[in-house]
Enzyme design. Structure first.
Site, PDB file in Angstrom:
ATOM      1  N   HIS A  52      22.048  94.699  78.733  1.00  0.00           N
ATOM      2  CA  HIS A  52      22.666  93.658  77.905  1.00  0.00           C
ATOM      3  C   HIS A  52      22.135  93.700  76.478  1.00  0.00           C
ATOM      4  CE1 HIS A  52      24.758  91.626  81.171  1.00  0.00           C
ATOM      5  NE2 HIS A  52      23.669  91.728  81.915  1.00  0.00           N
ATOM      6  N   CYS A 438      34.550 108.389 101.164  1.00  0.00           N
ATOM      7  CA  CYS A 438      34.411 108.506 102.632  1.00  0.00           C
ATOM      8  C   CYS A 438      33.137 107.834 103.136  1.00  0.00           C
ATOM      9  CB  CYS A 438      34.510 109.959 103.085  1.00  0.00           C
ATOM     10  SG  CYS A 438      32.944 110.839 103.127  1.00  0.00           S
TER      11      CYS A 438
HETATM   12  C1  LIG Z   1      24.555  90.735  91.311  1.00  0.00           C
HETATM   13  C2  LIG Z   1      23.508  90.977  90.261  1.00  0.00           C
HETATM   14  C3  LIG Z   1      23.868  91.598  89.067  1.00  0.00           C
HETATM   15  C4  LIG Z   1      22.903  91.793  88.072  1.00  0.00           C
HETATM   16  N1  LIG Z   1      23.264  92.487  86.945  1.00  0.00           N
HETATM   17  C5  LIG Z   1      22.330  92.751  85.996  1.00  0.00           C
HETATM   18  C6  LIG Z   1      22.680  93.516  84.848  1.00  0.00           C
HETATM   19  O1  LIG Z   1      23.787  94.036  84.733  1.00  0.00           O
HETATM   20  N2  LIG Z   1      21.755  93.684  83.893  1.00  0.00           N
HETATM   21  C7  LIG Z   1      20.506  93.144  83.986  1.00  0.00           C
HETATM   22  O2  LIG Z   1      19.736  93.296  83.041  1.00  0.00           O
HETATM   23  N3  LIG Z   1      20.122  92.473  85.104  1.00  0.00           N
HETATM   24  C8  LIG Z   1      20.998  92.272  86.104  1.00  0.00           C
HETATM   25  N4  LIG Z   1      20.639  91.608  87.253  1.00  0.00           N
HETATM   26  C9  LIG Z   1      19.250  91.164  87.398  1.00  0.00           C
HETATM   27  C10 LIG Z   1      18.335  92.304  87.820  1.00  0.00           C
HETATM   28  O3  LIG Z   1      18.884  93.029  88.886  1.00  0.00           O
HETATM   29  C11 LIG Z   1      16.986  91.710  88.247  1.00  0.00           C
HETATM   30  O4  LIG Z   1      16.522  90.871  87.222  1.00  0.00           O
HETATM   31  C12 LIG Z   1      15.945  92.790  88.498  1.00  0.00           C
HETATM   32  O5  LIG Z   1      16.436  93.787  89.350  1.00  0.00           O
HETATM   33  C13 LIG Z   1      14.709  92.154  89.116  1.00  0.00           C
HETATM   34  O6  LIG Z   1      13.790  93.179  89.391  1.00  0.00           O
HETATM   35  P1  LIG Z   1      12.409  92.863  90.076  1.00  0.00           P
HETATM   36  O7  LIG Z   1      11.635  94.116  90.070  1.00  0.00           O
HETATM   37  O8  LIG Z   1      11.807  91.675  89.423  1.00  0.00           O
HETATM   38  O9  LIG Z   1      12.784  92.410  91.557  1.00  0.00           O
HETATM   39  P2  LIG Z   1      13.072  93.364  92.818  1.00  0.00           P
HETATM   40  O10 LIG Z   1      13.891  94.516  92.461  1.00  0.00           O
HETATM   41  O11 LIG Z   1      13.539  92.502  93.923  1.00  0.00           O
HETATM   42  O12 LIG Z   1      11.628  93.915  93.152  1.00  0.00           O
HETATM   43  C14 LIG Z   1      10.674  93.142  93.835  1.00  0.00           C
HETATM   44  C15 LIG Z   1      10.077  94.006  94.913  1.00  0.00           C
HETATM   45  O13 LIG Z   1       9.016  93.303  95.548  1.00  0.00           O
HETATM   46  C16 LIG Z   1       8.988  93.685  96.897  1.00  0.00           C
HETATM   47  N5  LIG Z   1       8.229  92.692  97.652  1.00  0.00           N
HETATM   48  C17 LIG Z   1       8.605  91.416  97.950  1.00  0.00           C
HETATM   49  N6  LIG Z   1       7.648  90.818  98.683  1.00  0.00           N
HETATM   50  C18 LIG Z   1       6.644  91.713  98.845  1.00  0.00           C
HETATM   51  C19 LIG Z   1       5.401  91.687  99.529  1.00  0.00           C
HETATM   52  N7  LIG Z   1       4.991  90.614 100.219  1.00  0.00           N
HETATM   53  N8  LIG Z   1       4.601  92.793  99.492  1.00  0.00           N
HETATM   54  C20 LIG Z   1       5.008  93.910  98.822  1.00  0.00           C
HETATM   55  N9  LIG Z   1       6.202  93.992  98.172  1.00  0.00           N
HETATM   56  C21 LIG Z   1       7.000  92.905  98.181  1.00  0.00           C
HETATM   57  C22 LIG Z   1      10.457  93.743  97.272  1.00  0.00           C
HETATM   58  O14 LIG Z   1      10.688  94.506  98.420  1.00  0.00           O
HETATM   59  C23 LIG Z   1      11.068  94.340  96.014  1.00  0.00           C
HETATM   60  O15 LIG Z   1      11.208  95.734  96.097  1.00  0.00           O
HETATM   61  C24 LIG Z   1      21.568  91.374  88.269  1.00  0.00           C
HETATM   62  C25 LIG Z   1      21.206  90.787  89.483  1.00  0.00           C
HETATM   63  C26 LIG Z   1      22.158  90.606  90.483  1.00  0.00           C
HETATM   64  C27 LIG Z   1      21.746  90.025  91.801  1.00  0.00           C
END
Ligand SMILES: Cc1cc2nc3c(=O)[nH]c(=O)nc-3n(C[C@H](O)[C@H](O)[C@H](O)COP(=O)(O)OP(=O)(O)OC[C@H]3O[C@@H](n4cnc5c(N)ncnc54)[C@H](O)[C@@H]3O)c2cc1C
Length: 492
Positions: A52, A438
């Site tokens: 974005h 597929c």
């Molecule tokens: C439908 C949708 C569309 C989106 N589109 C966009 C977009 O176009 N552009 C954008 O900038 N953002 C977008 N986002 C937001 C973006 O996807 C998230 O902000 C981002 O992926 C978050 O990443 P994260 O690493 O914080 O979380 P996550 O990817 O969830 O990583 C957290 C990790 O922690 C692990 N974990 C959890 N508990 C434990 C534990 N107890 N011990 C060890 N590991 C653990 C999980 O398994 C996971 O792998 C979108 C989100 C959604 C749902």
């Protein structure tokens, strides 16, 4: 012996991977713990892949500031790490003149955050540049710096490079206990491993509230908000030139027409509060809502173009990101509530976390040798034919096509395993094999065979996404047993 680290990151999504890569340039011992069988299996696997520009965030929000900075940093990282990033630009469109002030407000707020190049464009401009858009659209805000990236390949590039620079990654290590002591923390995992660390970073996505609770912090609550998305056939790759947004509402950016870095356009996402953090279901109601909204923007979109669908769950906690040092638990950093635009903001979040750690006494001394660059593996699907031919000539395994829909070769699948893929989903995210029309009907058994060979596993231990998702069970077992013909094919 209990391994000891300076910093331990919990969570291997884009946030954790970006932090790991950022900190890996310093003389630190670092570990990342992830509960799943592979990285990027949480929120980071199910999103729109949009980088974005920063146009739809409250003017003084942390997420707005980090989004704009992240947009700049992603480009640099994409170059260093060999990730395909395309600056396609976005259009936020309006159907009524009375909505012009709202568009101007978005422009003003975005300019306040530092978004550059914004321009209001009229119907004539739109007819020239986006001829298939609904002709009732009267104007749009054009933000040229919006881009697209493969979210999982971005995570894998960040984490591979972090590993090359010394970060230790522990998969299938679910954190279940954290104890504070005088010089740091003792972190325990479900599989009975204990880690000593001076600092802990909570980047656990949807489960950041549960990790916070392990150390006695009760005031973070993650509210799951589901987003369904629908993928269109690659034949529709050129449906639009830009990302198309309607005017946003209070909770979401609305239903979009999304270009993706792999070619297939997408429509979505919805934004529905849900009970369960694991609710990844798609629904008839979601599909209908998305189709109606997308067709309003672009009337030629048809249900028949849809080839696949998925849902992702946003980790929502209030309206902004929560990124802070937890004063009550010295050394503990919260990186929670990373909803959209978390994919974009991740590299800026990583830099902010580095500063917070420094403020808390961690010395950040640059390493003498830091491997900034990563050599990316080639993907046939995005190579010109002449280049693909040269590659096949050099190594015929590139000509052994396993996934016909997406043109993925045996060599690409082997390289993906060598780079860390352990599951069928891991192969799909890295190479696109099984992601075509597929859905793997043709190539799954061949990919399983390659996984089994490369990882030296029996076929019964090859999984879709980790333990519990085995495809073939031993016939003596009580669960599913593949039909004889399939088993024979696998065992050949
Ligand atoms: C439908 C949708 C569309 C989106 N589109 C966009 C977009 O176009 N552009 C954008 O900038 N953002 C977008 N986002 C937001 C973006 O996807 C998230 O902000 C981002 O992926 C978050 O990443 P994260 O690493 O914080 O979380 P996550 O990817 O969830 O990583 C957290 C990790 O922690 C692990 N974990 C959890 N508990 C434990 C534990 N107890 N011990 C060890 N590991 C653990 C999980 O398994 C996971 O792998 C979108 C989100 C959604 C749902």
């Amino acid at each position: 012996m209990t391994p000891a680290f300076d910093v331990l990151i919990i969570g291997g999504g884009v946030t954790g991977a970006a932090i790991a890569r950022e900190l890996s340039q310093y003389k630190l011992s670092l570990a990342l713990l992830e509960k799943e069988a592979e990285l990027a299996f949480g929120v980071s696997k199910s999103n729109s892949g949009i980088i974005h520009p920063g146009t739809q965030n409250p003017a003084d929000s942390l997420k707005g500031k980090l989004c704009v900075e992240g947009n700049r940093l992603v480009r640099q990282l994409a170059m260093e790490l060999g990730v395909h990033f395309v600056e396609v630009g976005e259009l936020i469109v309006i159907f009524h003149e009375q909505d012009r002030p709202a568009l101007l407000r978005i422009k003003e707020e975005a300019e306040h955050l530092g978004v550059s190049g914004l321009e209001l464009v009229d119907r004539t401009w739109l007819q020239t540049h986006e001829p298939l858009l609904n002709s009732d659209i009267v104007a749009a805000l054009f933000a040229p710096t919006a881009g697209i990236i493969s979210p999982y390949r971005f995570v894998y590039a960040l984490s591979e490079n972090a590993q090359r620079n010394g970060v230790e990654i522990y998969l299938e290590h679910k954190v279940t206990g954290i104890k504070k002591h005088s010089s740091g923390f003792l972190v325990r995992t479900e599989n009975q491993v204990a880690f000593q660390t001076r600092y802990v970073i909570n980047a656990a996505g949807l489960y950041a509230d549960e990790i916070a609770r392990l150390i006695g912090i009760q005031n973070i609550e993650i509210h799951p908000r589901k987003g369904e998305e629908y993928l269109l056939d690659k034949k529709q790759e050129h449906l639009t030139r830009h990302l198309i947004f309607p005017l946003p509402d209070k909770t979401s950016k609305g239903i979009l027409i999304i270009k993706t870095s792999d070619g297939n356009p997408m429509i979505g996402p919805t934004a529905e509060p849900v009970e369960s953090k694991e609710d990844l279901t798609t629904t008839e109601a979601g599909l209908n809502k998305i189709l109606i909204s997308a067709q309003k923007l672009l009337p030629t979109i048809s249900k028949e173009d849809i080839i696949a669908y998925f849902a992702g769950v946003r980790p929502v906690s209030g309206n902004d990101f929560i990124i802070r040092h937890e004063a009550a638990v010295p050394g503990f950093m919260q990186v929670a509530g990373i909803q959209s635009p978390g994919l974009t903001a991740a590299p800026a979040i990583a830099k902010m976390v580095g500063k917070l750690l420094q403020e808390q006494g961690l010395k950040l001394k640059k390493k003498r040798i830091f491997h900034k660059q990563r050599q990316a593996s080639p993907h046939l699907f995005n190579l010109p034919l002449a280049q693909a031919n040269r590659l096949i000539h050099r190594n015929p395994a590139f000509g052994d096509i396993v996934c016909r829909c997406e043109m993925v070769s045996a060599q690409e699948i082997r390289e993906a395993v060598q780079q860390g893929a352990r599951t069928l989903d891991g192969i799909k995210f890295r190479t696109r094999a099984q992601a075509g029309r597929c859905h793997g009907g043709f190539c799954t058994t061949r990919i399983m065979k390659i996984l089994a060979e490369e990882l030296n596993l029996p076929l019964t231990e090859v999984t879709k996404r980790g333990p519990g998702s085995e495809i073939i069970m031993d016939c003596r077992g009580t669960k599913f047993c593949a039909p004889t013909s399939e088993r024979d094919a696998n065992e050949k």
